[in-house]
Design a protein around this motif. Structure first.
Motif, PDB file in Angstrom:
ATOM      1  N   ASP A  14       0.787  -1.237   0.000  1.00 37.95           N
ATOM      2  CA  ASP A  14       0.000   0.000   0.000  1.00 37.95           C
ATOM      3  C   ASP A  14       0.819   1.288   0.000  1.00 37.95           C
ATOM      4  OD1 ASP A  14      -2.261  -1.524  -0.063  1.00 37.95           O
ATOM      5  OD2 ASP A  14      -2.729  -1.298   2.054  1.00 37.95           O
ATOM      6  N   MET A  15       1.849   1.352  -0.803  1.00 40.64           N
ATOM      7  CA  MET A  15       2.653   2.571  -0.879  1.00 40.64           C
ATOM      8  C   MET A  15       2.234   3.427  -2.077  1.00 40.64           C
ATOM      9  SD  MET A  15       4.492   2.729   1.797  1.00 40.64           S
ATOM     10  CE  MET A  15       5.553   4.087   1.349  1.00 40.64           C
ATOM     11  N   GLU A  16       0.916   3.497  -2.319  1.00 37.02           N
ATOM     12  CA  GLU A  16       0.395   4.330  -3.389  1.00 37.02           C
ATOM     13  C   GLU A  16       0.413   5.794  -2.966  1.00 37.02           C
ATOM     14  OE1 GLU A  16      -2.709   1.790  -2.562  1.00 37.02           O
ATOM     15  OE2 GLU A  16      -0.895   0.644  -2.907  1.00 37.02           O
ATOM     16  N   SER A  17       0.728   6.658  -3.892  1.00 33.54           N
ATOM     17  CA  SER A  17       0.838   8.085  -3.586  1.00 33.54           C
ATOM     18  C   SER A  17      -0.472   8.673  -3.080  1.00 33.54           C
ATOM     19  CB  SER A  17       1.325   8.858  -4.808  1.00 33.54           C
ATOM     20  OG  SER A  17       0.485   8.621  -5.909  1.00 33.54           O
ATOM     21  N   SER A  18      -1.602   8.137  -3.506  1.00 35.71           N
ATOM     22  CA  SER A  18      -2.892   8.680  -3.086  1.00 35.71           C
ATOM     23  C   SER A  18      -3.212   8.383  -1.622  1.00 35.71           C
ATOM     24  CB  SER A  18      -4.008   8.114  -3.965  1.00 35.71           C
ATOM     25  OG  SER A  18      -4.077   6.706  -3.813  1.00 35.71           O
ATOM     26  N   GLN A  19      -2.518   7.443  -1.005  1.00 36.04           N
ATOM     27  CA  GLN A  19      -2.834   7.049   0.357  1.00 36.04           C
ATOM     28  C   GLN A  19      -1.846   7.562   1.394  1.00 36.04           C
ATOM     29  OE1 GLN A  19      -3.633   2.895   0.824  1.00 36.04           O
ATOM     30  NE2 GLN A  19      -4.692   2.756  -1.118  1.00 36.04           N
ATOM     31  N   LEU A  20      -0.699   8.036   0.962  1.00 34.08           N
ATOM     32  CA  LEU A  20       0.362   8.371   1.900  1.00 34.08           C
ATOM     33  C   LEU A  20       0.179   9.721   2.543  1.00 34.08           C
ATOM     34  CD1 LEU A  20       3.413   7.031  -0.070  1.00 34.08           C
ATOM     35  CD2 LEU A  20       2.238   5.970   1.836  1.00 34.08           C
ATOM     36  N   GLU A  21       0.638   9.802   3.771  1.00 35.53           N
ATOM     37  CA  GLU A  21       0.654  11.073   4.467  1.00 35.53           C
ATOM     38  C   GLU A  21       1.938  11.801   4.087  1.00 35.53           C
ATOM     39  OE1 GLU A  21       0.265  10.097   8.586  1.00 35.53           O
ATOM     40  OE2 GLU A  21      -1.676   9.172   8.293  1.00 35.53           O
ATOM     41  N   ARG A  22       1.995  13.062   4.386  1.00 34.82           N
ATOM     42  CA  ARG A  22       3.158  13.862   3.998  1.00 34.82           C
ATOM     43  C   ARG A  22       4.385  13.589   4.861  1.00 34.82           C
ATOM     44  NH1 ARG A  22       1.516  18.566   0.818  1.00 34.82           N
ATOM     45  NH2 ARG A  22      -0.709  18.390   0.517  1.00 34.82           N
ATOM     46  N   ASP A  23       4.248  12.938   5.983  1.00 35.33           N
ATOM     47  CA  ASP A  23       5.369  12.771   6.909  1.00 35.33           C
ATOM     48  C   ASP A  23       6.054  11.409   6.779  1.00 35.33           C
ATOM     49  OD1 ASP A  23       3.296  11.289   7.895  1.00 35.33           O
ATOM     50  OD2 ASP A  23       3.521  11.980   9.967  1.00 35.33           O
ATOM     51  N   THR A  24       6.142  10.868   5.575  1.00 38.68           N
ATOM     52  CA  THR A  24       6.717   9.539   5.399  1.00 38.68           C
ATOM     53  C   THR A  24       8.046   9.489   4.649  1.00 38.68           C
ATOM     54  OG1 THR A  24       5.400   9.223   3.411  1.00 38.68           O
ATOM     55  CG2 THR A  24       4.468   8.400   5.490  1.00 38.68           C
ATOM     56  N   SER A  52     -14.562  -4.136  -6.702  1.00 45.72           N
ATOM     57  CA  SER A  52     -16.013  -3.979  -6.806  1.00 45.72           C
ATOM     58  C   SER A  52     -16.421  -2.528  -7.092  1.00 45.72           C
ATOM     59  CB  SER A  52     -16.678  -4.450  -5.517  1.00 45.72           C
ATOM     60  OG  SER A  52     -16.210  -3.671  -4.431  1.00 45.72           O
ATOM     61  N   ASN A  53     -15.468  -1.586  -7.027  1.00 41.73           N
ATOM     62  CA  ASN A  53     -15.771  -0.184  -7.259  1.00 41.73           C
ATOM     63  C   ASN A  53     -15.050   0.291  -8.532  1.00 41.73           C
ATOM     64  OD1 ASN A  53     -16.123   2.565  -7.282  1.00 41.73           O
ATOM     65  ND2 ASN A  53     -15.384   2.898  -5.189  1.00 41.73           N
ATOM     66  N   PRO A  54     -15.717   0.254  -9.690  1.00 45.01           N
ATOM     67  CA  PRO A  54     -15.063   0.622 -10.953  1.00 45.01           C
ATOM     68  C   PRO A  54     -14.674   2.103 -11.024  1.00 45.01           C
ATOM     69  CG  PRO A  54     -17.412   0.273 -11.294  1.00 45.01           C
ATOM     70  CD  PRO A  54     -17.116  -0.122  -9.873  1.00 45.01           C
ATOM     71  N   ASN A  55     -15.200   2.929 -10.132  1.00 41.03           N
ATOM     72  CA  ASN A  55     -14.874   4.355 -10.133  1.00 41.03           C
ATOM     73  C   ASN A  55     -13.637   4.686  -9.315  1.00 41.03           C
ATOM     74  OD1 ASN A  55     -17.138   4.949 -11.737  1.00 41.03           O
ATOM     75  ND2 ASN A  55     -18.443   4.955  -9.908  1.00 41.03           N
ATOM     76  N   TYR A  56     -13.109   3.717  -8.605  1.00 44.10           N
ATOM     77  CA  TYR A  56     -11.918   3.937  -7.779  1.00 44.10           C
ATOM     78  C   TYR A  56     -10.705   4.097  -8.695  1.00 44.10           C
ATOM     79  CZ  TYR A  56      -8.890   3.382  -3.692  1.00 44.10           C
ATOM     80  OH  TYR A  56      -7.986   3.572  -2.689  1.00 44.10           O
ATOM     81  N   ASN A  57      -9.874   5.095  -8.429  1.00 48.44           N
ATOM     82  CA  ASN A  57      -8.669   5.286  -9.244  1.00 48.44           C
ATOM     83  C   ASN A  57      -7.726   4.113  -9.083  1.00 48.44           C
ATOM     84  OD1 ASN A  57      -9.431   7.774 -10.259  1.00 48.44           O
ATOM     85  ND2 ASN A  57      -8.533   8.878  -8.529  1.00 48.44           N
ATOM     86  N   LYS A  78      -5.123  -5.774  -4.352  1.00 53.96           N
ATOM     87  CA  LYS A  78      -5.901  -6.414  -3.290  1.00 53.96           C
ATOM     88  C   LYS A  78      -7.096  -5.520  -2.965  1.00 53.96           C
ATOM     89  CE  LYS A  78      -3.231  -4.537   0.543  1.00 53.96           C
ATOM     90  NZ  LYS A  78      -4.322  -3.927   1.266  1.00 53.96           N
ATOM     91  N   ASP A  79      -8.186  -6.156  -2.569  1.00 51.21           N
ATOM     92  CA  ASP A  79      -9.351  -5.356  -2.198  1.00 51.21           C
ATOM     93  C   ASP A  79      -9.785  -5.611  -0.763  1.00 51.21           C
ATOM     94  OD1 ASP A  79     -10.489  -7.828  -2.544  1.00 51.21           O
ATOM     95  OD2 ASP A  79     -12.011  -7.185  -3.963  1.00 51.21           O
ATOM     96  N   HIS A  80      -8.879  -6.141   0.038  1.00 53.17           N
ATOM     97  CA  HIS A  80      -9.097  -6.360   1.469  1.00 53.17           C
ATOM     98  C   HIS A  80      -7.878  -5.858   2.227  1.00 53.17           C
ATOM     99  CE1 HIS A  80     -11.887  -9.351  -0.244  1.00 53.17           C
ATOM    100  NE2 HIS A  80     -12.576  -9.153   0.854  1.00 53.17           N
ATOM    101  N   GLU A  81      -8.030  -5.685   3.534  1.00 54.79           N
ATOM    102  CA  GLU A  81      -6.878  -5.329   4.362  1.00 54.79           C
ATOM    103  C   GLU A  81      -5.788  -6.387   4.256  1.00 54.79           C
ATOM    104  OE1 GLU A  81      -8.224  -4.854   8.348  1.00 54.79           O
ATOM    105  OE2 GLU A  81      -9.400  -3.081   7.895  1.00 54.79           O
ATOM    106  N   ASP A  82      -6.187  -7.636   4.318  1.00 56.50           N
ATOM    107  CA  ASP A  82      -5.271  -8.758   4.308  1.00 56.50           C
ATOM    108  C   ASP A  82      -4.819  -9.053   2.882  1.00 56.50           C
ATOM    109  OD1 ASP A  82      -4.007 -11.217   4.432  1.00 56.50           O
ATOM    110  OD2 ASP A  82      -5.715 -12.287   5.276  1.00 56.50           O
TER     111      ASP A  82
END
Length: 185
Positions: A14-24, A52-57, A78-82
């Motif tokens: 999960d190191m996608e740019s859309s999910q990261l905080e600025r302090d990493t 399941s969400n076709p609109n998700y980037n 992946k579409d789950h936490e695990d």
């Protein structure tokens, strides 16, 4: 050279740019160092993408980390936490938009005869924690350090106190990425 474990793989979660905080940036620098140190090992990138969400980037791992990955890196959505559940293999580097198959993370690890995982990533929604716990339950030994995990690092301490860890010592939490590299090379 990675000479202490021959059946290991690196998981970047999960190191996608859309999910990261600025302090990493410090963690990203350490992750880059780990990817380069273990470039001869299989490297698997788990990216969060709710199928399941076709609109998700569509996810895109940070460019600096993509640059550090080996040419043989495998990308899995992946579409789950695990990361062991709900995964879809979507290609090798360079990214192939047309290469999809329903092969799971576990199937890839079995094909590679993997016994040890070096886990690093972003702790969004407990994904690193859930994937690590699942890895333990699947019999893998896990190696990590707090400086290669971004956000909510306190949860990795919970993993190391997990009953399975206490019984089997399957999580090795190193004091730093440098110590992890020294111990495993």
């Amino acid at each position: 050279p990675f000479n202490k474990m021959t059946n290991a793989a690196v998981l970047l979660i999960d190191m996608e740019s859309s999910q990261l905080e600025r302090d990493t940036p410090v963690q990203i620098e350490h992750q880059t160092t780990v990817l380069q140190a273990f470039s001869q090992l299989p490297q698997i990138v788990l990216e969060f993408y709710p199928l399941s969400n076709p609109n998700y980037n569509k996810p895109r791992t940070l460019g600096v980390l993509r640059s550090a990955l080996s040419e043989q890196a495998i990308f899995i959505w992946k579409d789950h936490e695990d990361g062991f559940s709900g995964t879809v293999f979507h290609g090798r580097r360079p990214f192939s938009r047309n290469f999809f198959t329903n092969v799971s993370l576990e199937a890839h690890l079995e094909k590679l005869h993997t016994s040890d995982l070096i886990i690093m990533g972003y702790h969004r929604d407990f994904c690193v924690s859930a994937t690590t716990e699942s890895a333990i339950n699947h019999g893998y030994s896990v190696h990590t350090s707090s400086d290669i995990l971004c956000a909510n690092n306190h949860d990795i301490k919970d993993i190391s106190r997990h009953r399975v860890y206490a019984r089997n010592h399957q999580v090795r939490l190193y004091s730093s990425a440098t110590k992890l590299i020294e111990a495993l090379t």
